[in-house]
Write a protein that holds these residues in place. Structure first.
Motif, PDB file in Angstrom:
ATOM      1  N   GLY A   4       2.722   0.503  -2.636  1.00  0.00           N
ATOM      2  CA  GLY A   4       3.394   1.596  -3.305  1.00  0.00           C
ATOM      3  C   GLY A   4       4.218   1.176  -4.496  1.00  0.00           C
ATOM      4  N   THR A  28       0.352  -1.621   3.925  1.00  0.00           N
ATOM      5  CA  THR A  28      -0.005  -0.246   3.596  1.00  0.00           C
ATOM      6  C   THR A  28      -0.603  -0.196   2.195  1.00  0.00           C
ATOM      7  N   TYR A  29      -1.764   0.379   2.085  1.00  0.00           N
ATOM      8  CA  TYR A  29      -2.449   0.539   0.801  1.00  0.00           C
ATOM      9  C   TYR A  29      -2.459   2.011   0.409  1.00  0.00           C
ATOM     10  N   TYR A  30      -2.243   2.248  -0.871  1.00  0.00           N
ATOM     11  CA  TYR A  30      -2.291   3.606  -1.421  1.00  0.00           C
ATOM     12  C   TYR A  30      -3.439   3.667  -2.407  1.00  0.00           C
ATOM     13  N   SER A  50      -3.163   7.091   1.782  1.00  0.00           N
ATOM     14  CA  SER A  50      -2.735   5.750   2.185  1.00  0.00           C
ATOM     15  C   SER A  50      -3.225   5.427   3.586  1.00  0.00           C
ATOM     16  N   THR A  52      -2.672   1.970   6.632  1.00  0.00           N
ATOM     17  CA  THR A  52      -2.035   0.689   6.939  1.00  0.00           C
ATOM     18  C   THR A  52      -2.991  -0.158   7.765  1.00  0.00           C
TER      19      THR A  52
END
Ligand SMILES: [Ca+2]
Length: 202
Positions: A4, A28-30, A50, A52
């Motif tokens: 983020g 966590t990827y967005y 998102s 995780t």
């Protein structure tokens, strides 16, 4: 975009797939997909989504006691990767007697799929097993040989549930065995792997 932190534009993508390469664990990827129409000027900004990634499991806490009733202070506190022990006629540790000891394993279990899981205990001697705060195996008695018990419970994929297994090796009956396995429509019967187990949250 990772963490983020204001993400970066990756690539114009002519197809409907994009491979980001290997992802880090416990991160966590967005991501957001924007579209440009065939006139090459009209843009549609997508929503930010998102997810995780999981972290590798850490095993389960084992507290070892010098009697058959889990009383007094634990003489060993450690993380066991799995519950898969056959001490035969020996002791788990020099600080414990060969007979008359007990163990409480506690932590959390995370299941990969939403389905019914059958848990199998194989113990000599007694065992109690709680999953999701439900007592599903209760065989707190001496055994003359390793004895299996099983119980089935519906669990939701991706969720973590409390799990506790208590076990004792009695006073008079030689061998000591403690194993915990699982099986589901998607998982062949196996000792519950380290990756599915977690010590209690601190
Ligand atoms: Ca025994």
């Amino acid at each position: 975009m990772a963490n983020g932190t204001g993400g970066t534009f990756k690539v114009n993508q002519p197809t409907t797939t994009y491979h980001p390469g290997a992802l880090a664990t416990n991160t966590t990827y967005y991501w957001r997909v924007d579209e440009i129409e065939v006139d090459k000027t009209t843009k549609h900004k997508g929503d930010v989504w998102s997810f995780t990634t999981i972290r590798p499991g850490g095993g389960i806490r084992g507290q070892y006691y010098r009697d058959t009733s889990l009383s007094g202070a634990a003489v060993i506190n450690r993380i066991d990767p799995q519950i898969d022990f056959n001490w035969a006629a020996a002791s788990p540790d020099a600080s414990l007697p060969v007979d008359s000891f007990s163990i409480r394993w506690s932590g959390e279990i995370e299941v990969p799929f939403s389905e019914a899981y059958t848990f199998y205990t194989n113990t000599d001697d007694g065992v109690r097993l709680w999953v999701a705060d439900q007592l599903i195996v209760n065989l707190w008695t001496d055994r003359r040989a390793p004895t299996e018990a099983k119980a089935t419970i519906e669990l939701v994929g991706g969720q973590r549930y409390p799990i506790v297994m208590e076990y004792y090796q009695g006073n008079a009956d030689g061998d000591a065995v403690a194993q915990l396995s699982w099986e589901s429509p998607s998982i062949a019967r196996q000792i519950i792997p380290q990756g599915a187990l977690w010590p209690p949250p601190s």
